[in-house]
Write a protein that holds these residues in place. Structure first.
Motif, PDB file in Angstrom:
ATOM      1  N   ALA A 116       0.871  -1.178   0.000  1.00 14.74           N
ATOM      2  CA  ALA A 116       0.000   0.000   0.000  1.00 14.74           C
ATOM      3  C   ALA A 116       0.904   1.222   0.000  1.00 14.74           C
ATOM      4  O   ALA A 116       1.947   1.231   0.671  1.00 14.74           O
ATOM      5  CB  ALA A 116      -0.916   0.010   1.222  1.00 14.74           C
ATOM      6  N   ALA A 117       0.532   2.227  -0.786  1.00 13.64           N
ATOM      7  CA  ALA A 117       1.284   3.479  -0.852  1.00 13.64           C
ATOM      8  C   ALA A 117       2.762   3.257  -1.153  1.00 13.64           C
ATOM      9  O   ALA A 117       3.635   3.924  -0.606  1.00 13.64           O
ATOM     10  CB  ALA A 117       1.121   4.274   0.441  1.00 13.64           C
ATOM     11  N   GLY A 118       3.054   2.253  -2.006  1.00 10.61           N
ATOM     12  CA  GLY A 118       4.410   2.062  -2.492  1.00 10.61           C
ATOM     13  C   GLY A 118       5.336   1.262  -1.619  1.00 10.61           C
ATOM     14  O   GLY A 118       6.520   1.129  -1.937  1.00 10.61           O
ATOM     15  N   THR A 119       4.825   0.679  -0.541  1.00 14.52           N
ATOM     16  CA  THR A 119       5.701  -0.090   0.337  1.00 14.52           C
ATOM     17  C   THR A 119       4.955  -1.278   0.926  1.00 14.52           C
ATOM     18  O   THR A 119       3.729  -1.404   0.771  1.00 14.52           O
ATOM     19  CB  THR A 119       6.273   0.804   1.449  1.00 14.52           C
ATOM     20  OG1 THR A 119       7.385   0.148   2.064  1.00 14.52           O
ATOM     21  CG2 THR A 119       5.220   1.152   2.493  1.00 14.52           C
ATOM     22  N   VAL A 120       5.679  -2.160   1.585  1.00 10.48           N
ATOM     23  CA  VAL A 120       5.056  -3.338   2.190  1.00 10.48           C
ATOM     24  C   VAL A 120       4.322  -2.938   3.460  1.00 10.48           C
ATOM     25  O   VAL A 120       4.874  -2.284   4.340  1.00 10.48           O
ATOM     26  CB  VAL A 120       6.113  -4.415   2.498  1.00 10.48           C
ATOM     27  CG1 VAL A 120       5.499  -5.551   3.329  1.00 10.48           C
ATOM     28  CG2 VAL A 120       6.706  -4.970   1.208  1.00 10.48           C
ATOM     29  N   MET A 121       3.075  -3.359   3.522  1.00  5.98           N
ATOM     30  CA  MET A 121       2.243  -3.063   4.678  1.00  5.98           C
ATOM     31  C   MET A 121       2.183  -4.237   5.648  1.00  5.98           C
ATOM     32  O   MET A 121       2.316  -4.079   6.859  1.00  5.98           O
ATOM     33  CB  MET A 121       0.836  -2.707   4.199  1.00  5.98           C
ATOM     34  CG  MET A 121      -0.156  -2.431   5.293  1.00  5.98           C
ATOM     35  SD  MET A 121      -1.787  -2.142   4.563  1.00  5.98           S
ATOM     36  CE  MET A 121      -2.709  -1.812   6.068  1.00  5.98           C
ATOM     37  N   ARG A 122       1.982  -5.429   5.123  1.00  3.79           N
ATOM     38  CA  ARG A 122       1.880  -6.637   5.928  1.00  3.79           C
ATOM     39  C   ARG A 122       2.391  -7.823   5.117  1.00  3.79           C
ATOM     40  O   ARG A 122       2.413  -7.797   3.895  1.00  3.79           O
ATOM     41  CB  ARG A 122       0.433  -6.933   6.337  1.00  3.79           C
ATOM     42  CG  ARG A 122      -0.207  -5.963   7.282  1.00  3.79           C
ATOM     43  CD  ARG A 122       0.242  -6.159   8.719  1.00  3.79           C
ATOM     44  NE  ARG A 122      -0.633  -5.457   9.630  1.00  3.79           N
ATOM     45  CZ  ARG A 122      -0.529  -4.160   9.940  1.00  3.79           C
ATOM     46  NH1 ARG A 122       0.432  -3.434   9.384  1.00  3.79           N
ATOM     47  NH2 ARG A 122      -1.384  -3.602  10.781  1.00  3.79           N
ATOM     48  N   GLU A 123       2.725  -8.906   5.819  1.00  7.91           N
ATOM     49  CA  GLU A 123       3.044 -10.186   5.191  1.00  7.91           C
ATOM     50  C   GLU A 123       2.564 -11.292   6.099  1.00  7.91           C
ATOM     51  O   GLU A 123       2.712 -11.220   7.325  1.00  7.91           O
ATOM     52  CB  GLU A 123       4.547 -10.325   4.939  1.00  7.91           C
ATOM     53  CG  GLU A 123       4.935 -11.670   4.338  1.00  7.91           C
ATOM     54  CD  GLU A 123       6.413 -11.787   4.017  1.00  7.91           C
ATOM     55  OE1 GLU A 123       6.882 -12.930   3.807  1.00  7.91           O
ATOM     56  OE2 GLU A 123       7.106 -10.757   3.983  1.00  7.91           O
ATOM     57  N   GLY A 124       1.991 -12.327   5.508  1.00  7.30           N
ATOM     58  CA  GLY A 124       1.528 -13.455   6.298  1.00  7.30           C
ATOM     59  C   GLY A 124       0.723 -14.408   5.443  1.00  7.30           C
ATOM     60  O   GLY A 124       0.706 -14.302   4.214  1.00  7.30           O
TER      61      GLY A 124
END
Length: 265
Positions: free
Chosen positions: A227-235
């Motif tokens: 989101a917004a050009g970067t990693v927000m979450r991972e799972g």
């Protein structure tokens, strides 16, 4: 984690617009890793940088432990990193089999001197390439259209053909960009089967941009949210579908009713 793709603090700016902003992630060797997020999140720009189509403005990308700075798509192709596109790029006036046979590089027939002076070597090389193409056609269950012009195929069959191209060389990683777009559910199931078999039987690593949540939930673990050009979450998909921040950023509401199914944004 044995990472085959490493993205470290990567940004990409286009004039005054920052499409990817200080993004870091890893793709584990042997995984089918999903990449999801709303339109404009920077997913395709990130793919373009990993594939060598666009250079990062800053940061580092490594493929199989080596920096890819300055490498072009054909150089990464030679190292085993391949990409498919949302819109298939077939040779429409060649048959399915001929499309597959076009893929391997440095074939003897490409050298005019070989054609004149080493005819038997050229014919043997072409025989091996054709056998490989026929194996790919059988694997993907495309035998009934092997002699059909690729331009006459359905959207789903063209996506299968794109996947088949990756099988004509020794692929390590395949970047799949919106493979479900324009594909009916029957052929999409066949595509998913083929991806799972390539991962399980041949050790392919897949990195997948996709909006179809049914496909993501079936294939991908882990799933990375941008989101917004970067990693927000991972799972896992199961965890992310119930993450309030992810639901708000991507789905624009509560998890109820958006946990599965084809979600377009």
């Amino acid at each position: 984690m044995d990472a085959i793709i490493e993205v470290e603090n990567v940004s990409r700016r286009f004039g005054g617009i920052t499409a990817v902003n200080d993004c870091s992630l890893q793709v584990r060797r042997g995984s089918i890793t999903g990449l999801i997020g709303p339109n404009g999140a920077g997913k395709t720009t990130l793919f373009n940088m990993v594939a060598g189509n666009v250079a990062p403005s800053s940061g580092t990308i490594r493929f199989d432990g080596r920096k890819t700075d300055g490498l072009k798509p054909h150089e990464l192709f030679g190292r085993g990193l391949l990409r498919t596109f949302q819109i298939a790029h077939e040779f429409s006036r060649l048959t399915v089999l001929e499309n597959l046979m076009m893929v391997p590089a440095a074939q003897p027939g490409e050298n005019l001197a070989s054609v004149w002076l080493q005819g038997s070597r050229m014919r043997e090389g072409e025989r091996r390439v054709r056998e490989r193409a026929e194996e790919v056609v059988d694997f993907l269950r495309l035998g009934h259209v092997a002699q059909e012009l690729a331009g006459n195929l359905s959207g789903g069959q063209k996506k299968l053909l794109e996947l088949g191209r990756t099988m004509m060389v020794d692929a390590k990683v395949v970047l799949l960009d919106e493979i479900a777009a324009g594909v009916n559910r029957t052929l999409l199931a066949s595509l998913a089967d083929s991806i799972e078999r390539l991962n399980r039987e041949r050790g392919y690593t897949f990195f997948v941009i996709e909006h179809d949540m049914d496909l993501i939930s079936r294939l991908c673990d882990p799933v990375i949210v941008m989101a917004a050009g970067t990693v927000m979450r991972e799972g896992s998909f199961g965890d992310l579908r119930n993450d309030a921040a992810v639901v708000e950023a991507y789905f624009g509401g509560s998890p109820t009713g958006h946990a599965t199914g084809s979600v377009r944004s």
